[in-house]
Motif scaffolding. Structure first.
Motif, mmCIF file in Angstrom:
data_model
loop_
_atom_site.group_PDB
_atom_site.id
_atom_site.type_symbol
_atom_site.label_atom_id
_atom_site.label_comp_id
_atom_site.label_asym_id
_atom_site.label_seq_id
_atom_site.Cartn_x
_atom_site.Cartn_y
_atom_site.Cartn_z
ATOM 1 N N SER A 32 0.826 -1.208 0.000
ATOM 2 C CA SER A 32 0.000 0.000 0.000
ATOM 3 C C SER A 32 0.856 1.252 0.000
ATOM 4 O O SER A 32 0.541 2.240 -0.676
ATOM 5 N N THR A 33 1.947 1.210 0.757
ATOM 6 C CA THR A 33 2.843 2.369 0.783
ATOM 7 C C THR A 33 3.475 2.611 -0.584
ATOM 8 O O THR A 33 3.535 3.754 -1.064
ATOM 9 N N VAL A 34 3.927 1.539 -1.216
ATOM 10 C CA VAL A 34 4.560 1.680 -2.530
ATOM 11 C C VAL A 34 3.553 2.159 -3.568
ATOM 12 O O VAL A 34 3.822 3.090 -4.348
ATOM 13 N N VAL A 35 2.352 1.555 -3.581
ATOM 14 C CA VAL A 35 1.333 1.943 -4.562
ATOM 15 C C VAL A 35 0.876 3.376 -4.326
ATOM 16 O O VAL A 35 0.627 4.135 -5.266
ATOM 17 N N GLY A 36 0.774 3.773 -3.054
ATOM 18 C CA GLY A 36 0.361 5.134 -2.767
ATOM 19 C C GLY A 36 1.386 6.173 -3.179
ATOM 20 O O GLY A 36 1.032 7.312 -3.513
ATOM 21 N N ASP A 37 2.672 5.798 -3.171
ATOM 22 C CA ASP A 37 3.724 6.740 -3.558
ATOM 23 C C ASP A 37 3.988 6.755 -5.059
ATOM 24 O O ASP A 37 4.754 7.608 -5.529
ATOM 25 N N LEU A 38 3.385 5.856 -5.805
ATOM 26 C CA LEU A 38 3.647 5.814 -7.244
ATOM 27 C C LEU A 38 3.249 7.097 -7.982
ATOM 28 O O LEU A 38 3.938 7.505 -8.920
ATOM 29 N N PRO A 39 2.123 7.773 -7.607
ATOM 30 C CA PRO A 39 1.802 9.009 -8.337
ATOM 31 C C PRO A 39 2.874 10.081 -8.228
ATOM 32 O O PRO A 39 2.884 11.028 -9.028
ATOM 33 N N LEU A 186 -0.042 -1.301 -12.482
ATOM 34 C CA LEU A 186 -0.258 -2.605 -13.099
ATOM 35 C C LEU A 186 1.064 -3.345 -13.267
ATOM 36 O O LEU A 186 1.137 -4.569 -13.036
ATOM 37 N N ALA A 187 2.114 -2.624 -13.668
ATOM 38 C CA ALA A 187 3.424 -3.264 -13.818
ATOM 39 C C ALA A 187 3.957 -3.778 -12.492
ATOM 40 O O ALA A 187 4.769 -4.708 -12.456
ATOM 41 N N LEU A 188 3.482 -3.184 -11.397
ATOM 42 C CA LEU A 188 3.929 -3.636 -10.082
ATOM 43 C C LEU A 188 3.078 -4.793 -9.560
ATOM 44 O O LEU A 188 3.604 -5.737 -8.964
ATOM 45 N N PHE A 218 -1.658 -11.346 -0.155
ATOM 46 C CA PHE A 218 -1.105 -10.022 -0.452
ATOM 47 C C PHE A 218 -1.285 -9.671 -1.929
ATOM 48 O O PHE A 218 -1.674 -8.549 -2.273
ATOM 49 N N ALA A 219 -1.012 -10.605 -2.823
ATOM 50 C CA ALA A 219 -1.136 -10.329 -4.258
ATOM 51 C C ALA A 219 -2.588 -10.053 -4.640
ATOM 52 O O ALA A 219 -2.873 -9.140 -5.424
ATOM 53 N N LEU A 220 -3.516 -10.819 -4.071
ATOM 54 C CA LEU A 220 -4.930 -10.587 -4.368
ATOM 55 C C LEU A 220 -5.374 -9.225 -3.862
ATOM 56 O O LEU A 220 -6.103 -8.496 -4.543
ATOM 57 N N PHE A 221 -4.941 -8.865 -2.659
ATOM 58 C CA PHE A 221 -5.304 -7.554 -2.112
ATOM 59 C C PHE A 221 -4.702 -6.433 -2.949
ATOM 60 O O PHE A 221 -5.372 -5.435 -3.245
ATOM 61 N N ALA A 222 -3.440 -6.598 -3.334
ATOM 62 C CA ALA A 222 -2.781 -5.551 -4.119
ATOM 63 C C ALA A 222 -3.459 -5.352 -5.469
ATOM 64 O O ALA A 222 -3.577 -4.218 -5.958
ATOM 65 N N PHE A 223 -3.934 -6.435 -6.068
ATOM 66 C CA PHE A 223 -4.529 -6.318 -7.403
ATOM 67 C C PHE A 223 -5.962 -5.806 -7.332
ATOM 68 O O PHE A 223 -6.325 -4.852 -8.032
ATOM 69 N N PHE A 224 -6.783 -6.426 -6.468
ATOM 70 C CA PHE A 224 -8.213 -6.103 -6.483
ATOM 71 C C PHE A 224 -8.578 -4.931 -5.582
ATOM 72 O O PHE A 224 -9.643 -4.343 -5.758
#
Length: 356
Positions: A32-39, A186-188, A218-224
């Motif tokens: 979540s931290t990584v995805v949130g910092d991507l923008p 998506l690439a992540l 973790f992968a399911l949560f990250a994707f969906f």
């Protein structure tokens, strides 16, 4: 399986599931931290970035000057109105005093008061002139305030026209930026989902299965959860298309899994009874028996019927007799419940017939 496991094994099993969830929780926090910092990899652009870089600052400066002039004109107007009100009050008071004095003179008819009459008339004219001057100052400030407001309105209208002209370019750039950020996400997350699928297919029953399942969660949560809410809209087309693709992929996998399962069941049911029971996992067989289904074909069977020694659906032996004490027992038991000897069927039972 719960009835077939040992008491300590049950708690160890629950503890391993706890390890899986804790591992997944930490991975989800990191993801979540990584995805949130991507923008942050993209520069946040605003509507001002698409305005005329030369004209827009001039218009904004004009608006600022007009606002300042309007405030100053309003402050001066307030002061002028106060002075006008004071001049009106003085004029009214002087007029009332002069009227009272004039009535008194008319009553006395004293000619020596004519110079005083002239002086009072002159003073009254002065008060009237002061009132007119104050009113002129008020009108001048009202005109200045009106001019400032109109200049501000014209500049704001021009700025709004520039913003409307640039809005289409801004929205296009914003959609492109959202798409790029989504592709970063998506690439992540997509490789995580692929790895999770491989782990589910190959390693979910390995020794380190708690970490496998934790990574899968973790992968399911990250994707969906982390990715799907950021899908670009484009009128809903992208979301619906992605939903259709995921549904087709999931449905195709489910259909193929069902077909493979049915094929395995048909092949297993074609094998000899002893071989089928030997190849069947002990805990799995106990779990199915606890549910009241045949361990071989998973169809419902009345296990409480004392005459029900074989599955009526696939022919698998469910009960036989102990080779030592001849007690009727489960064909999947490892030890005889009556004498405690290792389970071995009688020759008749092994041949497929159980004596009455």
């Amino acid at each position: 399986m719960g009835k077939a496991l040992r008491w300590s094994e049950k708690w160890f099993h629950r503890g391993l599931w706890l390890v899986a969830f804790v591992f997944a929780w930490f991975l989800v926090g990191l993801g979540s931290t990584v995805v949130g910092d991507l923008p942050q990899v993209e520069q946040q652009r605003t509507l001002d970035d698409f305005l005329d870089p030369q004209r827009a600052p001039q218009v904004r400066q004009t608006i600022e000057f007009a606002q300042r002039a309007a405030r100053e004109a309003q402050d001066t107007l307030d002061q002028a109105q106060l002075r006008h009100q004071a001049a009106q009050a003085n004029h009214r008071a002087a007029r009332d005093t002069f009227g009272n004095w004039l009535n008194t003179r008319n009553a006395t008819q004293r000619p020596e008061q004519d110079p005083e009459l002239i002086e009072r008339t002159r003073q009254l004219d002065g008060y009237r002139q002061n009132e007119r001057d104050a009113l002129a100052a008020v009108e001048a400030q009202q005109q200045a305030a009106l001019n400032a407001r109109q200049a501000q309105q014209r500049a704001q209208a021009e700025l709004q026209e520039m913003q409307e002209a640039a809005r289409q370019s801004y929205e296009s750039a914003q959609r492109a930026q959202e798409l790029r950020v989504f592709l970063y996400r998506l690439a992540l997350t997509l490789p995580l989902l692929v790895v999770a699928g491989w782990l589910f297919a190959k390693q979910r029953k390995s020794t380190y299965w708690p970490f496998v399942w934790g990574f899968i969660f973790f992968a399911l949560f990250a994707f969906f959860v982390e990715l799907v809410p950021y899908l670009p809209s484009y009128g809903g087309y992208v979301r619906y298309i992605v939903g259709i693709v995921l549904t087709v992929i999931g449905g195709r996998y489910a259909i193929q899994a069902l077909q493979r399962y049915l094929e395995r069941q048909q092949q297993a049911e074609a094998l000899p009874d002893r071989q089928r029971r030997q190849e069947l996992d002990y805990d799995l067989a106990q779990t199915r028996l606890a549910k009241g289904v045949c361990p071989g074909c998973e169809r419902a069977v009345d296990l409480k019927d004392p005459k029900n020694d074989f599955c009526p659906h696939c022919g698998m032996g469910l009960h036989n007799r102990c080779g030592a004490c001849q007690a009727r027992k489960s064909a999947f038991a490892r030890y005889c419940y009556s004498c405690g000897e290792p389970a071995r069927a009688t020759p008749e039972a092994a041949a497929g017939s159980v004596p009455a």
